[in-house]
Design a protein around this motif. Structure first.
Motif, PDB file in Angstrom:
ATOM      1  N   ILE A 167       0.834  -1.206   0.000  1.00  0.00           N
ATOM      2  CA  ILE A 167       0.000   0.000   0.000  1.00  0.00           C
ATOM      3  C   ILE A 167       0.866   1.251   0.000  1.00  0.00           C
ATOM      4  O   ILE A 167       0.641   2.203  -0.767  1.00  0.00           O
ATOM      5  N   ARG A 168       1.893   1.262   0.849  1.00  0.00           N
ATOM      6  CA  ARG A 168       2.758   2.440   0.950  1.00  0.00           C
ATOM      7  C   ARG A 168       3.558   2.659  -0.329  1.00  0.00           C
ATOM      8  O   ARG A 168       3.739   3.803  -0.768  1.00  0.00           O
ATOM      9  N   ALA A 169       4.017   1.567  -0.943  1.00  0.00           N
ATOM     10  CA  ALA A 169       4.754   1.697  -2.201  1.00  0.00           C
ATOM     11  C   ALA A 169       3.851   2.234  -3.308  1.00  0.00           C
ATOM     12  O   ALA A 169       4.273   3.054  -4.134  1.00  0.00           O
ATOM     13  N   THR A 170       2.603   1.790  -3.315  1.00  0.00           N
ATOM     14  CA  THR A 170       1.640   2.298  -4.294  1.00  0.00           C
ATOM     15  C   THR A 170       1.461   3.798  -4.143  1.00  0.00           C
ATOM     16  O   THR A 170       1.450   4.547  -5.133  1.00  0.00           O
ATOM     17  N   ALA A 171       1.323   4.250  -2.909  1.00  0.00           N
ATOM     18  CA  ALA A 171       1.134   5.683  -2.648  1.00  0.00           C
ATOM     19  C   ALA A 171       2.378   6.484  -3.025  1.00  0.00           C
ATOM     20  O   ALA A 171       2.278   7.561  -3.637  1.00  0.00           O
ATOM     21  N   ALA A 172       3.546   5.970  -2.684  1.00  0.00           N
ATOM     22  CA  ALA A 172       4.786   6.706  -2.941  1.00  0.00           C
ATOM     23  C   ALA A 172       5.084   6.798  -4.441  1.00  0.00           C
ATOM     24  O   ALA A 172       5.462   7.864  -4.951  1.00  0.00           O
ATOM     25  N   GLU A 173       4.912   5.695  -5.156  1.00  0.00           N
ATOM     26  CA  GLU A 173       5.226   5.676  -6.586  1.00  0.00           C
ATOM     27  C   GLU A 173       4.346   6.625  -7.382  1.00  0.00           C
ATOM     28  O   GLU A 173       4.780   7.199  -8.382  1.00  0.00           O
ATOM     29  N   ALA A 174       3.098   6.794  -6.957  1.00  0.00           N
ATOM     30  CA  ALA A 174       2.172   7.667  -7.679  1.00  0.00           C
ATOM     31  C   ALA A 174       2.141   9.087  -7.111  1.00  0.00           C
ATOM     32  O   ALA A 174       1.403   9.932  -7.610  1.00  0.00           O
ATOM     33  N   GLY A 175       2.909   9.348  -6.068  1.00  0.00           N
ATOM     34  CA  GLY A 175       2.900  10.667  -5.457  1.00  0.00           C
ATOM     35  C   GLY A 175       1.664  10.957  -4.643  1.00  0.00           C
ATOM     36  O   GLY A 175       1.397  12.110  -4.276  1.00  0.00           O
ATOM     37  N   ILE A 176       0.917   9.921  -4.331  1.00  0.00           N
ATOM     38  CA  ILE A 176      -0.326  10.100  -3.563  1.00  0.00           C
ATOM     39  C   ILE A 176      -0.010  10.545  -2.134  1.00  0.00           C
ATOM     40  O   ILE A 176      -0.777  11.308  -1.526  1.00  0.00           O
ATOM     41  N   ASP A 177       1.116  10.094  -1.599  1.00  0.00           N
ATOM     42  CA  ASP A 177       1.456  10.424  -0.211  1.00  0.00           C
ATOM     43  C   ASP A 177       1.586  11.929   0.010  1.00  0.00           C
ATOM     44  O   ASP A 177       1.409  12.412   1.126  1.00  0.00           O
TER      45      ASP A 177
END
Length: 493
Positions: free
Chosen positions: A85-95
């Motif tokens: 989940i965290r990698a998904t957010a980081a890769e897309a800049g969602i974080d």
């Protein structure tokens, strides 16, 4: 000045990160933010830290449609899911769009302004934002406390009592006698995880639950990844697992006695000879009246075979200073008692809603397509399947929100609101599910209807057609422009 956004998402767990990904991928010009009450990404998968915590669905369907699950284990542990989940957010800049420590408490819709005003508490201060559309990805249970029933004499117990939802990371259970109260997915997970280090683990259940052994690694997925590569293999494995899960569910509903016999036979094969399987592994209800508990690689049965764990079925009469006594007279010594007794549900994260100054009573609303509320404009919420992976429905809801926003823009509309004008539609519980944690709180939730589009479906294939490809203007949604609302409403904007 109050900050205004196109879309406000509440919750930075599995659903919220997925919703943000769908939104910014399809509509990159939209402004959005995610309000997260806690200080980190992950929701459930960051909150639950008990030993062995893992998915109760395979990761090829619990994973996002847009981001393949690449690890070998299909039944993954909590830390692996959290990393995903965290990698998904980081890769897309969602974080970068997440406002941590913002607990959303209230949201009010103004038809005159065609926007939501949302209040959140951040470090003791009230923060207000406005948004055109509100997407609630809050799950459906309380994060601050799990459910613990009345346990007679528990105050006399001299050992340690732990609820899995708040597992202390420094808890030492090496060489200890542990009693786990419960028979659901959490208990079935905790027992084998503790069994390797504890002196002995006893699962105390009031009544049995259906269990089904699955391989922790999917051999077909492994072979397809090797031959086709990760991205081409992922949708094939995903649909393979969706199909198998759907067929199992349908067979359970149509021929419950057959499925019951198959599950019993599988349990007999994995338990010691002469084991009282009908006492401890034969539920009173039919398969899928409650969710099946999946046992990766049969770890629970292995712990029982090896004498590291055992099961006691019966009601607790009372606790003693050194353990507990069952109504059957059996006495269990314990150093640690784990109350794996379930969740406490919380509708829409406990957020108070109002529309044009009128409070919204959730039980008086009806859920449209299982994702919007009658009489409540420009709001969507995510409730996953009870018979399949949560993310399958979450992805479809997010895709539908994108389609809805595009439709509003294309037709120069400001909002839409579901309206149930059919007097022949009768009310039903939102979750037609017999689990105790659902039955305890379902009256606090919106209602479902007796037929589409007010009925909460549990068929992914059906929802795929309706939510991804079905008409937006289906007769149950009402659309409006702000100028029309101002003409009809004499109150100042």
């Amino acid at each position: 000045m109050t900050e205004h956004l196109d879309v406000l998402i509440v919750g930075a767990g599995l659903s919220g990160i997925g919703a943000a990904h769908h939104l910014q991928s399809a509509l990159p010009d939209r402004t959005y933010a995610i309000l997260e009450a806690r200080d980190t990404i992950g929701g459930t998968w960051d909150l639950f830290r008990y030993p062995g915590v893992r998915s109760d669905s395979d990761m090829h369907t619990l994973g996002y449609r847009f981001r393949p699950w690449t690890q070998a284990r299909a039944i993954a542990d909590g830390p692996a899911i959290l990393d995903y989940i965290r990698a998904t957010a980081a890769e897309a800049g969602i974080d970068r769009h997440i406002r941590f420590g913002h607990r959303t408490v209230r949201a009010e819709w103004s038809s005159a302004q065609a926007r939501w005003t949302v209040e959140a508490v951040h470090r003791g201060e009230t923060v207000r934002l406005t948004a055109r559309f509100l997407h609630l990805c809050t799950g459906y249970y309380r994060y601050d406390a799990g459910y613990t029933p009345s346990l007679p004499g528990i105050e006399r117990f001299g050992g340690t009592v732990v609820h899995p939802q708040h597992w202390p990371q420094d808890l030492d259970y090496d060489g200890k006698n542990v009693v786990v109260i419960g028979s659901g997915a959490t208990a079935v997970t905790v027992v084998p995880a503790l069994a390797g280090r504890a002196a002995h683990v006893t699962m105390v259940q009031r009544s049995p639950t259906y269990t089904m052994t699955l391989p922790a690694e999917d051999p077909i997925a492994t072979r397809l990844r090797r031959v086709l590569g990760v991205r081409r293999a992922y949708p094939i494995v995903r649909w393979k697992n969706i199909t198998i899960a759907t067929l199992l569910y349908q067979l359970s509903r149509r021929r419950p006695h057959l499925v019951r016999a198959l599950l019993r036979r599988a349990a007999v094969r994995q338990l010691p000879p002469g084991y009282p399987v009908d006492t401890h592994f034969r539920p009173r209800y039919q398969p899928w009246d409650q969710r099946l508990c999946f046992v990766p690689d049969g770890d629970l049965f292995a712990a029982i075979r090896q004498g590291q764990a055992s099961v006691q079925t019966g009601r607790i009469a009372e606790f003693t200073e050194t353990g507990l006594r069952l109504e059957s007279g059996a006495e269990l010594e314990a150093d640690i008692v784990v109350t794996a007794t379930g969740l406490r549900l919380l509708a829409l994260g406990g957020i108070t809603l109002a529309v044009d100054g009128r409070p919204v009573a959730l039980p008086e609303t009806m859920a449209y397509k299982g994702m919007m509320l009658s009489g409540v404009p420009n709001l969507a919420f995510t409730v996953g399947y009870t018979n399949a992976s949560w993310t399958l429905k979450a992805d479809l809801v997010s895709e539908y929100v994108v389609r809805l926003l595009r439709y509003l823009d294309r037709h120069d509309l400001d909002w839409c609101v579901p309206a149930n004008d059919d007097p022949t539609v009768t009310e039903r519980p939102l979750l037609d599910f017999q689990a105790g944690y659902v039955l305890r709180s379902i009256d606090d939730f919106p209602r479902a209807g007796s037929r589409s589009p007010w009925r909460l479906g549990m068929s992914y294939a059906h929802d795929l057609l309706k939510l991804r490809h079905g008409a937006i203007d289906d007769g149950a949604l009402r659309f409006s422009r702000r100028s029309v609302a101002r003409e009809a409403d004499p109150r100042p904007a």
